[in-house]
Structure formats: C-alpha cells, structure tokens
Design an enzyme around this catalytic site. Structure first.
Site, PDB file in Angstrom:
ATOM      1  N   ASP A  45       0.817  -1.206   0.000  1.00 40.02           N
ATOM      2  CA  ASP A  45       0.000   0.000   0.000  1.00 40.02           C
ATOM      3  C   ASP A  45       0.857   1.264   0.000  1.00 40.02           C
ATOM      4  O   ASP A  45       0.518   2.257  -0.639  1.00 40.02           O
ATOM      5  CB  ASP A  45      -0.925   0.009   1.227  1.00 40.02           C
ATOM      6  CG  ASP A  45      -2.095  -0.948   1.057  1.00 40.02           C
ATOM      7  OD1 ASP A  45      -2.293  -1.457  -0.059  1.00 40.02           O
ATOM      8  OD2 ASP A  45      -2.801  -1.184   2.053  1.00 40.02           O
ATOM      9  N   THR A 161      -9.999   3.338   6.862  1.00 42.26           N
ATOM     10  CA  THR A 161      -9.501   2.062   7.365  1.00 42.26           C
ATOM     11  C   THR A 161      -8.043   2.145   7.813  1.00 42.26           C
ATOM     12  O   THR A 161      -7.492   1.152   8.300  1.00 42.26           O
ATOM     13  CB  THR A 161      -9.613   0.975   6.286  1.00 42.26           C
ATOM     14  OG1 THR A 161      -8.794   1.349   5.169  1.00 42.26           O
ATOM     15  CG2 THR A 161     -11.049   0.819   5.819  1.00 42.26           C
ATOM     16  N   TYR A 163      -5.087   5.164   9.437  1.00 44.42           N
ATOM     17  CA  TYR A 163      -4.814   5.797  10.736  1.00 44.42           C
ATOM     18  C   TYR A 163      -6.108   6.187  11.443  1.00 44.42           C
ATOM     19  O   TYR A 163      -6.240   6.060  12.667  1.00 44.42           O
ATOM     20  CB  TYR A 163      -3.922   7.020  10.510  1.00 44.42           C
ATOM     21  CG  TYR A 163      -3.433   7.694  11.772  1.00 44.42           C
ATOM     22  CD1 TYR A 163      -3.052   6.954  12.881  1.00 44.42           C
ATOM     23  CD2 TYR A 163      -3.331   9.086  11.841  1.00 44.42           C
ATOM     24  CE1 TYR A 163      -2.590   7.578  14.029  1.00 44.42           C
ATOM     25  CE2 TYR A 163      -2.872   9.706  12.986  1.00 44.42           C
ATOM     26  CZ  TYR A 163      -2.500   8.954  14.080  1.00 44.42           C
ATOM     27  OH  TYR A 163      -2.049   9.578  15.209  1.00 44.42           O
ATOM     28  N   ASN A 164      -7.086   6.652  10.677  1.00 45.29           N
ATOM     29  CA  ASN A 164      -8.374   7.042  11.247  1.00 45.29           C
ATOM     30  C   ASN A 164      -8.974   5.918  12.099  1.00 45.29           C
ATOM     31  O   ASN A 164      -9.475   6.158  13.204  1.00 45.29           O
ATOM     32  CB  ASN A 164      -9.338   7.407  10.121  1.00 45.29           C
ATOM     33  CG  ASN A 164     -10.776   7.523  10.580  1.00 45.29           C
ATOM     34  OD1 ASN A 164     -11.184   8.512  11.158  1.00 45.29           O
ATOM     35  ND2 ASN A 164     -11.573   6.489  10.309  1.00 45.29           N
ATOM     36  N   SER A 166      -7.423   3.506  13.611  1.00 43.73           N
ATOM     37  CA  SER A 166      -6.615   3.232  14.804  1.00 43.73           C
ATOM     38  C   SER A 166      -6.861   4.239  15.919  1.00 43.73           C
ATOM     39  O   SER A 166      -6.564   3.961  17.080  1.00 43.73           O
ATOM     40  CB  SER A 166      -5.121   3.218  14.438  1.00 43.73           C
ATOM     41  OG  SER A 166      -4.651   4.521  14.146  1.00 43.73           O
TER      42      SER A 166
END
Length: 268
Positions: A45, A161, A163-164, A166
C-alpha cells in the site's frame, strides 16, 4: 496501451518489477513510465500511495493496479506470483475502472496569501511539534470547536480504514464521498471541551483548521511529511478528481476490510 511499473526495493519488489517489465515487453505492451495509461505498483500500500503522489498530475487518464510482494495490502489486488495472469488481463483491457475519492488540501503558511495544494488518498494530519495542538475548527466557514490535544486527522472513505481507524474513527464505504475528522488524544475536562468523537461531513461541506499562532507544526498528506512549518490554516475538501483502479478483478470494499482486519477463522 502504455504501462508504467512503479516498485520499491523492499520485499523483493524490485526484482518482481523487473520481471513484470520483461513480461510486458514480451507481450508487446509498451512500457512508459512518463505518460502511462496504467500504473502498476509493486510492493504494498505504501508503494501505491507513493505512486499516486508521483502521478497525481495525470489522474484524469491514469488507472492504477497494485501488486503486493509481502502481506496482503488494502489497495493491492494481485500477488507477485500472478504476473502472467496480470499481463493477460492488461492485454484484454476494456478501459473499465473503479474510482475512490481523494482529499484536496490547501495549506496556507503564515505570511503567505497563496496556499500550497496537496492531495491524499488516505488521510492528512496536523500536529504541533513537542506540545499540545490548539486549533479552531470550522465547518463550512462556521466555527465548530476549539480543539486541544495531540492532533487532528482528516480522512477519505478508503482512508477511514488506515490511521483514522486506529484512533477510533468510523469505517466508511467509498461510495459515500465524505470527509471524516477524527481527534488524536483530545483534552476533555471541565475547562476544555471538544466533541470527543469523529465527525463525518457531507460532500458539499469542507473543514478548515486554524492553529493558534506560535510555534511550528507537523503536517502530513499520506506519505508526504512537512515538518516544522508555520501554518496559518489548512482547508480540506473532497477532491474534484478520483484515484481510478483498473477493474479487472478489483476486490470489493467490504471484502478488503474483511481480508485486512478479520480474515478467515481457519487462519487462527
């Protein structure tokens, strides 16, 4: 059909990239890393996000394909041992694509009138270096709150899906072309108050963050990291363009979420 191959040196990606170039040429497919129709990223990614930044001025006509050489990536549909099948799919290309929203980000530095434009596939963050971030947050030019905490994260639906997620944000399907703002360790007590939850904004809304003056800040847009910058304000909107993926066997969003975070029970 012109194809670019964009690879890293990690996890044998460079060797896989060279193999792919050789197979494309054997199939008489033009390899063009300057003005391609399709960009094949080889790595993970992070490689795809880097390729997006490299080719973001060509989004109107470029489609992306991800090949992963390590663990399954969220944006990668092909594995490194499927190069022959990938080349056949490119030969049979019909031009179909699936598009995901991106962020348009305008950063205005202190003392400057013209903002600097950044774009992101996943998210952007702002933090203050070595101390608490204090910033006024506006939604559609109306003051929403004064934030105090470690920082703020603005994400796209697909970036929801990353850092947001987490930091407690919601996972959003990319058909909903919305912005999400999530707090990073906000301060909430009798004196300082924030909403204390992520905020999801409509496609015609935008968010503006104006840090309190004094000190410099760390700003990110995916893998772009701007450190020690005197930021006046940052404005976020859903981009007018999208990142487009070649739709050969593009994995559905919820299947991606399942594969990335849940997996099959028999894998335990």
């Amino acid at each position: 059909m012109k194809v670019a191959v964009y690879s890293t040196q990690a996890n044998n990606a460079e060797n896989v990239g060279k193999q792919l170039v050789s197979k494309l040429k054997e199939a008489q497919i033009t390899v063009d890393n300057e003005q391609p129709d399709i960009v094949v990223t080889v790595g993970g990614d992070g490689t795809l996000l880097s390729a997006f930044q490299h080719y973001r001025t060509q989004l109107a006509h470029v489609r992306f394909i991800g090949v992963h050489t390590g663990h399954l990536g969220f944006y990668t549909d092909w594995q490194d041992y499927e190069l022959d099948d990938l080349v056949k799919a490119i030969q049979a290309d019909t031009g179909e694509s699936v598009g995901y929203p991106i962020l348009d980000i305008d950063v205005t530095l202190v003392g400057e009138k013209k903002p600097i434009r950044y774009q992101a596939v996943n998210e952007s963050t702002i933090k203050k270096i070595s101390s608490t971030l204090v910033a006024d947050v506006y939604i559609k030019d109306q003051l929403f709150e004064r934030f105090r905490g470690d920082g703020l994260c603005i994400s796209t639906p697909t970036g929801s899906t990353a850092y947001n997620r987490s930091i407690g944000g919601a996972v959003i399907h990319p058909h909903l072309e919305v912005l999400q703002m999530a707090e990073i360790a906000s301060i909430n007590n009798r004196v300082f108050r924030t909403l204390g939850a992520s905020v999801i904004m409509a496609p015609d809304e935008w968010v503006t963050i104006r840090p309190a003056h004094g000190g410099n800040f760390n700003f990110t847009a995916d893998q772009v990291d701007v450190v020690n910058s005197p930021i006046e304000q940052i404005e976020y909107r859903i981009g007018k363009q999208k990142i487009n993926f070649a739709k050969y066997r593009h994995i559905g969003f919820w299947n991606r979420v399942h594969n990335a975070f849940i997996g099959d029970r028999n894998e335990d």
